[in-house]
Design an enzyme around this catalytic site. Structure first.
Site: not given
Ligand code: GLU
Length: 423
Positions: A113
Site C-alpha cells: 500500500k
Molecule cells: N485499492 C484497492 C484495494 O484496496 C485496489 C488495489 C489494486 O487494485 O491493486 O483493494
C-alpha cells in the site's frame, strides 16, 4: 471532524485492528513462532519527503509512504491513497490486508500500500499532478511490473495512474503499462476496472443472498460512500432491481424508505459536488445512516465506521464491507452475537484488485479482453472465493471474517513454507 470519522478516534487504529485480527487467525491456525513473526511485520517500509511547487510560487514539503507487507505469493500489489490523515501505521495495516485479500481470491500477488499525506480537495489539478509525479519517482526504487504494482485507492483514480505510468516510463525510456493498474483505457487500462470493486461487492452480496435465502428484489440496502466503490455498488445493485434506501458522501446522507433513484443521485453529486440539498429524500448524517433499518448495509467509505458503540444500534441482516477495515474488532463481536452476517472486506472488496490483476496480465501480453470477458472472469473468482470462505466458516465453525483470514493466511503460510528461508 466529520461525524463519519468519529469512530476512528474512539477505538483502535487500523494498525492495531490488523494486528488483533492477525493474532486471532495465528492462534486459530496454531502458527509456529517463526512464521508468526514473519507475517506480523511488513517486509519493506519506505518513507519519502519531497518538495512540490505550488501554484502560488511557494514550495511545500510532502511526506509519502510505500509499504510492501509480503511477497511470498508474487509481486507486491496495492493502491495509493491521498488523505490528510494518512500515517505509516495505517499504510502498514492496509498493506497487510492486501496480502490477505490477494490470497483469499487466489491471485498471484503479495500485499502493498502507498499513501501521501495531503488534502487533494484543497489542491489544484496541476499541484496534484506534480505531487503524483514526484511521489512516483521517489518510490521508483520499489515499484515495477515484476516487483510492486500500485493502483487507485482513496482519492486517487485513473488520472493519477496515468501520471504514475508516464513518470515511471519516462525514467525507463520506454512505455511500461504494467507498472500500475487502474489506468485510462488509452494507455493499457482494462475494461471494467473502474466499477470492478463495486461489481465485486455486488457479486458477493448476490452470493450471500443465495446462501441466506434472501430475495434481493425484496431487500432494502444502505450504502455509505458514493465514491468509486459505494457509487458503483449502489448503481449496479439498483440496476438489478434491489432497493437502495440510504446513500451518503463524506459530508451528507440521503434516505427514502421507498427507495432512492440512484442514477439521479449520482448525477446530482456530479453536478453539485455534494449530496446536500438533494430533493425527494430525507437528509441524514453519516452516523444516522449506519443505523437505518435495512437488510444489507454496505460501509464503502473509510475505516472504523462500525464500532463497539454503534454496532448494537445497527439494524441490518447483512454487512458487506466495501471499504477496507470499516468494522472494529469490538463491533465484530457485537455483530456476531447479534447474528448479523458479515462479508469481510478482504472478500467483499476484492473485485478491484482482481480486475487489476486482469489488467496487469493483459498489459504483459499486450492482448486485451472484452468487458464481458472481464466481468465473467470476475464473477467466477468472486463466487468461488465466497464459497471457499463460507465453507471454511461452516467446517471450522468460524465467523466469516475469521474464516476469510484463516483461508488467506494459510495460503500465504503454504507459500512461505514451500519457498523456505533464504539463505
Ligand atoms: N485499492 C484497492 C484495494 O484496496 C485496489 C488495489 C489494486 O487494485 O491493486 O483493494
Amino acid at each position: 471532524m466529520p461525524d463519519h470519522q468519529r469512530g476512528a478516534q474512539a477505538e483502535e487504529s487500523s494498525y492495531e485492528v490488523a494486528q488483533q485480527q492477525f493474532n486471532i487467525v495465528a492462534d486459530l491456525l496454531e502458527l509456529a513462532p517463526d512464521v508468526r513473526e514473519v507475517l506480523r511485520y511488513p517486509k519493506r517500509e519506505l518513507i519519502v519527503h519531497f518538495p512540490v511547487k505550488m501554484d502560488d510560487g511557494t514550495v511545500k514539503m510532502f511526506t509519502g509512504f510505500r509499504v510492501q507487507h509480503n511477497i511470498a505469493r508474487g509481486p507486491a500489489k496495492g493502491g495509493v491513497r491521498y488523505h490528510p490523515d494518512v500515517t505509516l501505521e495505517e499504510v502498514k495495516a492496509l498493506a497487510m490486508w492486501m496480502t490477505w485479500k490477494c490470497a483469499v481470491v487466489g491471485i498471484p500477488y503479495g500485499g502493498a500500500k502507498g499513501g501521501v499525506i495531503c488534502d487533494p480537495k484543497k489542491m489544484s489539478v496541476g499541484e496534484i499532478e506534480r505531487l503524483t509525479r514526484r511521489y512516483t519517482s521517489e518510490i521508483a526504487l520499489l515499484i515495477g511490473p515484476e516487483s510492486d504494482i500500485p493502483a487507485p485507492d482513496l482519492n486517487t483514480s485513473a488520472r493519477e495512474m496515468g501520471w504514475m505510468m508516464d513518470t515511471y516510463s519516462m525514467q525507463k525510456g520506454y512505455s511500461v503499462p504494467a507498472v500500475v493498474t487502474g489506468k485510462p483505457l488509452s494507455i493499457g487500462g482494462s475494461e471494467g476496472r473502474r466499477e470492478a470493486t463495486g461489481r465485486g461487492v455486488t457479486f458477493a452480496i448476490q452470493e450471500a443472498a443465495r446462501h441466506l435465502n434472501m430475495d434481493l428484489l425484496d431487500s432494502k440496502i444502505v450504502v455509505q460512500g458514493i465514491g468509486n466503490v459505494g457509487g458503483a455498488a449502489a448503481d449496479l445493485l439498483s440496476r438489478t432491481g434491489a432497493k437502495i434506501v440510504g446513500l451518503s458522501d463524506s459530508k451528507a446522507g440521503v434516505f427514502n424508505s421507498k427507495g432512492l433513484n440512484v442514477a439521479e443521485i449520482l448525477r446530482y453529486k456530479n453536478e453539485n459536488g455534494t449530496l446536500q440539498g438533494f430533493p425527494e429524500a430525507d437528509a441524514v448524517t453519516n452516523a444516522e445512516l449506519l443505523e437505518l433499518p435495512c437488510d444489507i448495509l454496505v460501509p464503502a467509505a473509510i475505516q472504523s465506521q462500525i464500532t463497539g458503540e454503534n454496532a448494537p444500534c445497527i439494524k441490518t441482516k447483512v454487512v458487506a464491507e466495501g471499504a477496507n477495515g470499516p468494522t472494529t474488532p469490538q463491533a465484530d463481536d457485537v455483530l456476531n452475537d447479534r447474528g448479523i452476517f458479515l462479508i469481510p472486506d478482504i472478500l467483499a472488496n476484492a473485485g478491484g484488485v482482481t480486475v487489476s490483476y486482469f489488467e496487469w496480465v493483459q498489459d504483459l501480453q499486450s492482448l486485451f479482453w472484452s468487458e464481458e470477458e472481464i466481468n465473467a472472469r470476475l464473477e467466477k473468482i468472486m463466487t468461488k472465493a465466497f464459497r471457499d470462505v463460507y465453507n471454511t466458516a461452516r467446517e471450522r465453525k468460524l465467523d466469516m471474517r475469521s474464516a476469510a483470514n484463516v483461508l488467506a493466511v494459510s495460503r500465504v503460510v503454504q507459500a512461505f513454507r514451500d519457498r523456505g528461508i533464504y539463505p
